[in-house]
Design an enzyme around this catalytic site. Sequence first.
Site, PDB file in Angstrom:
ATOM      1  N   ASP A 297       6.070   3.966   9.869  1.00  0.00           N
ATOM      2  CA  ASP A 297       5.027   3.169   9.218  1.00  0.00           C
ATOM      3  C   ASP A 297       3.887   4.076   8.751  1.00  0.00           C
ATOM      4  O   ASP A 297       3.777   5.248   9.168  1.00  0.00           O
ATOM      5  CB  ASP A 297       4.503   2.146  10.243  1.00  0.00           C
ATOM      6  CG  ASP A 297       3.883   0.914   9.604  1.00  0.00           C
ATOM      7  OD1 ASP A 297       3.622   0.940   8.391  1.00  0.00           O
ATOM      8  OD2 ASP A 297       3.634  -0.056  10.340  1.00  0.00           O
TER       9      ASP A 297
ATOM     10  N   ASP B 217       4.937  -7.296   4.425  1.00  0.00           N
ATOM     11  CA  ASP B 217       4.546  -8.001   5.653  1.00  0.00           C
ATOM     12  C   ASP B 217       4.514  -9.504   5.431  1.00  0.00           C
ATOM     13  O   ASP B 217       4.416 -10.270   6.386  1.00  0.00           O
ATOM     14  CB  ASP B 217       3.164  -7.531   6.116  1.00  0.00           C
ATOM     15  CG  ASP B 217       3.250  -6.234   6.891  1.00  0.00           C
ATOM     16  OD1 ASP B 217       4.371  -5.817   7.231  1.00  0.00           O
ATOM     17  OD2 ASP B 217       2.200  -5.631   7.159  1.00  0.00           O
TER      18      ASP B 217
END
Length: 761
Positions: free
Chosen positions: A508, A578
């Site tokens: 990430d 997301d």
Amino acid sequence: MAVAADVWHDQAAGTWLLQTHSTGYAFGLADAGAALRHLHWGPGLRAEVPAALLAVAGGEPPRWDRSRSGARELPDEYVPWGGLRFDEPSLKAEYADGTRSTEWRYVAQRLARQAATVTLELDFADTAYGLTTTLAYRVYDGFDVIERWAVLRNGGGHPVAIRQAHSANWWLPDRARWRLRYLHGGWGAETRLAEATLGPGKLVLESRRGTTSHQFNPWFTLDPGGQATEDNGEVWSGALAWSGSWKLVYELTSAGHLHACGGLNDFDWMVRLLPGDKIVLPSFPALYTDGGFGAASREWHAWARAHVIGRGDRTGVAGPRWRASAALRSPSPEASSGGRPEDGSTPGAGQPGPGPRLRPVLYNSWEATSFAVTQDGQERLAERAARIGVERFVVDDGWFRGRDNDHAGLGDWTVDDTKFPYGLGPLVKRVNGLGMSFGLWVEPEMVNPDSDLYRAHPDWVYHFAHRTRTEHRNQLVLNLARPDVAEWVFGQIDRLLTENNIEFIKWDMNRPFSEPGWPAEAGRNPERIWVDHVRSLYSILDGLRAAHPGVEFESCSGGGGRADLGILGRAEQIWTSDNTDAWDRILIQEGFTQVFPPQVMMAWVTDSPNWWTERRASLRFRFHVAMAGALGIGGDLSRWTEREMAEAAELIATYKLIRPVIQHGRLYRLASVTTDPYGACQYLTDDGTQVVILAWWGPSSSGGGRPALRLAALDPGARYTDADSGQEYWGAELLHEGLPLPGAIRGDFVSALVRLVRRAS
Ligand code: DGJ
């Protein structure tokens, strides 16, 4: 049958013709070797045509008349800035004596045929200084993608400052009007298709954020007159393979010629090439098709599967390759020596090999637990995930020391022993015992100021002296341009992979750069960090992949902020967004698959109502949307009812049946929720025998009707059987009348999944 790619060189005329599967691209020397003129990009050409085109173009034909602009707007393949040149240049170099323009002469070519590719390199040497520019072109057997990049070498005795250096300059043929399509967005709204009609002047799309960005993606299509459709029309498309700040310029010059050019973003960047240094610019592939946007996407998908995913560096020059070393495996942040970089060579970009493996069905705990991960909690989720057929279990953020929220812990990559008293070992064993592989989330380029790492090394982050260190999500960016930091990062992840049976890493990166400084290097070209960070990231990933060949990677950047062909050389999949709301995802996925293949598009089924939008949708609808890519489950399984668990198990079993068609088949976008009453995608195996259709309806509205779903690319004379109902159809019927949709499609957010099999004749 894949047509072999080739490069034809007409020595007498000084022209080259790149022949791809079904297109042609040509250029030739002009001005006694002082320029390389673009001649053609479009349908295939006979070998003798480029020489004829050069006879016209080399002599400054009316098409390139300078009278309208007073400028020298000749279609140079790569434009070194200098003279009467006012359009966007490709290269701006500054020499030690203050000269700031480049004049060059062609010196040599190299042609290399490897198993599935032909690579042409042309060297141009500056007429007075030691700078050599190599223009590289690569074509691929069976594909229409042409890959370009450039290499700058300082063979002189003095430094050369490079202030702008593009990977490629793509000239388009003259047409009356051009439409540009591109991808824009934001956090939770990535890869939205946008379009603009290009008028005279420049349209610049870029990232200045240090990463690819949520805001714009370095992919485009250009079609003349805005006339192309999903199924028809001429389309030129490009996609930069770079995961840092980038810039693409679409310029309709004052004389009316269009070029699309770019590469590294020159904003705040400069590299000083010392004698003997070189810089390899990122690859910038592009393609032409007359088959519309759908054909362009299918070409990108097939090429990425064959030549990009997991293939490492595209341009043949990687940074240092870090080697696993016991000395690096100390958990202490002070341990920063022992790993030795070695020169890396590309692990196979452009070379044939087995295609990427099918993506396993994954479970990720992020939406279920957020930072509250514990051994017991994760085991309970793992047991339920295994029950419904999940194949890979991934522990997301929150597993390491000090990480109870997003204020602390980043940088301290040791397991939190209050959450996992015996380390990750028992959980990994349990997950493996349940028949699943184990994956782990990391964010290695970042640090929270509240961490042991930052307390020990406050100088390891990008910063300017006397300036605020701007935090975002309470974190700062580690300076990966520093070899000691890069080596430390490699060591941390190498240790985790060595100590645990981890088969998947979700990598990430949750914030953009700010204060991109390196005070200790003041006066020694600290602006190079924009590029060196990405090179370092690439070499860390290449090194980890080489040291742990069984491990697969996912590229994540707060969702889809790092989705590009550069990172795909080091990642099997990309976290798309997301925003896991199924209805929103349909649009995000439509944009994402313009360039990236469905198999890398990670899509989770999460809870209803969705945490982001609070929209409610049935489990089946959420599955049918996520099945359009690589299926994952991200809901809180501990709250799913037995009925939901049973339905999920059935849908996952179905996904496993259709997975080869979805992930390795050809994607046809049949309808879009932006323009049609529903969205629909069709997937077709290369041999045409298996078909999968996914269709989604949004909020119902009266009067809109449910038009039939007309399928694509089937054999009109063949019979197709619905694998679930047994119903048979002629291909012609499905192509022209459409597929009758199963059952009544009523209500909001409903969907259909149809599997067809072509009957052997
Ligand atoms: C951002 C990612 O996109 C999410 O999926 C999750 O991994 C969080 N970061 C964790 O901090």
